[in-house]
Design a protein around this motif. Structure first.
Motif, PDB file in Angstrom:
ATOM      1  N   GLY A   1      74.262  15.866  26.185  1.00  0.00           N
ATOM      2  CA  GLY A   1      73.640  15.015  27.184  1.00  0.00           C
ATOM      3  C   GLY A   1      72.401  15.624  27.803  1.00  0.00           C
ATOM      4  O   GLY A   1      71.894  16.653  27.358  1.00  0.00           O
ATOM      5  N   PRO A   2      71.878  14.991  28.856  1.00  0.00           N
ATOM      6  CA  PRO A   2      70.629  15.436  29.457  1.00  0.00           C
ATOM      7  C   PRO A   2      70.699  16.841  30.050  1.00  0.00           C
ATOM      8  O   PRO A   2      69.704  17.550  30.059  1.00  0.00           O
ATOM      9  CB  PRO A   2      70.338  14.386  30.526  1.00  0.00           C
ATOM     10  CG  PRO A   2      71.654  13.734  30.796  1.00  0.00           C
ATOM     11  CD  PRO A   2      72.439  13.832  29.529  1.00  0.00           C
ATOM     12  N   VAL A   3      71.852  17.252  30.535  1.00  0.00           N
ATOM     13  CA  VAL A   3      71.974  18.590  31.104  1.00  0.00           C
ATOM     14  C   VAL A   3      71.735  19.633  30.018  1.00  0.00           C
ATOM     15  O   VAL A   3      71.001  20.600  30.205  1.00  0.00           O
ATOM     16  CB  VAL A   3      73.353  18.792  31.774  1.00  0.00           C
ATOM     17  CG1 VAL A   3      73.549  20.245  32.188  1.00  0.00           C
ATOM     18  CG2 VAL A   3      73.496  17.862  32.967  1.00  0.00           C
ATOM     19  N   ARG A   4      72.322  19.432  28.839  1.00  0.00           N
ATOM     20  CA  ARG A   4      72.141  20.368  27.722  1.00  0.00           C
ATOM     21  C   ARG A   4      70.682  20.346  27.242  1.00  0.00           C
ATOM     22  O   ARG A   4      70.112  21.405  26.972  1.00  0.00           O
ATOM     23  CB  ARG A   4      73.087  20.001  26.572  1.00  0.00           C
ATOM     24  CG  ARG A   4      72.907  20.876  25.358  1.00  0.00           C
ATOM     25  CD  ARG A   4      73.326  22.330  25.617  1.00  0.00           C
ATOM     26  NE  ARG A   4      73.100  23.111  24.417  1.00  0.00           N
ATOM     27  CZ  ARG A   4      72.384  24.234  24.380  1.00  0.00           C
ATOM     28  NH1 ARG A   4      71.871  24.720  25.466  1.00  0.00           N
ATOM     29  NH2 ARG A   4      72.197  24.859  23.251  1.00  0.00           N
ATOM     30  N   ASP A   5      70.079  19.189  27.151  1.00  0.00           N
ATOM     31  CA  ASP A   5      68.668  19.114  26.746  1.00  0.00           C
ATOM     32  C   ASP A   5      67.782  19.868  27.729  1.00  0.00           C
ATOM     33  O   ASP A   5      66.829  20.534  27.340  1.00  0.00           O
ATOM     34  CB  ASP A   5      68.214  17.664  26.616  1.00  0.00           C
ATOM     35  CG  ASP A   5      68.686  17.017  25.319  1.00  0.00           C
ATOM     36  OD1 ASP A   5      69.245  17.720  24.476  1.00  0.00           O
ATOM     37  OD2 ASP A   5      68.460  15.811  25.162  1.00  0.00           O
TER      38      ASP A   5
END
Length: 144
Positions: free
Chosen positions: A136-140
């Motif tokens: 998700g966006p946190v990992r990106d």
């Protein structure tokens, strides 16, 4: 593009060449011509709205190896865009359906070389394909 930039006070435009299909249809002269036309329109818009209009592009990842026709299409187009001052920043798409090239640690040196000595900024593509694998966006954002 003309209607969008001259009718609305827009801060910038992002062209996503990586998402558009049929990459075999692209050629360097056409890609340069498109950016030249957009550059003229954004100059008009910048003057009308009294602020710069940023232009960015997301391009597909291409291996460094030259093709029979010369340099890979988007690397050559990027080099010409940068040399002519047609682009402010770019991103390289490292995601393909079903996989992320980040696991392969691809070299991006040829992209940095294509814009060396210009004002074009090399930004990380914030969509690296981790959304499909639970990142998700946190990992990106962590990758960025």
């Amino acid at each position: 593009m003309r209607e969008l930039l001259l009718k609305y006070d827009t801060d910038g435009i992002h062209l996503d060449f990586a998402r558009w299909g049929n990459r075999q249809a692209y050629d360097v002269p056409s890609l340069v011509l498109v950016l030249e036309q957009i550059a003229r329109i954004r100059t008009e818009a910048s003057e009308k709205w009294d602020h710069p209009v940023t232009l960015s592009a997301r391009i597909p990842f291409e291996e460094l190896a030259a093709t029979e026709a010369g340099e890979p299409v988007f690397i050559e187009a990027l080099s010409q865009w940068a040399a002519a001052g047609l682009l402010d920043r770019f991103m390289v798409c490292l995601h393909e359906p079903g996989r992320s090239r980040l696991a392969e640690e691809p070299s991006l040196r040829h992209y940095a070389d294509a814009v060396q000595g210009t004002d074009v900024e090399f930004w990380l593509d914030m969509y690296q394909g981790t959304w499909h694998t639970g990142g998700g966006p946190v990992r990106d954002l962590e990758i960025a």
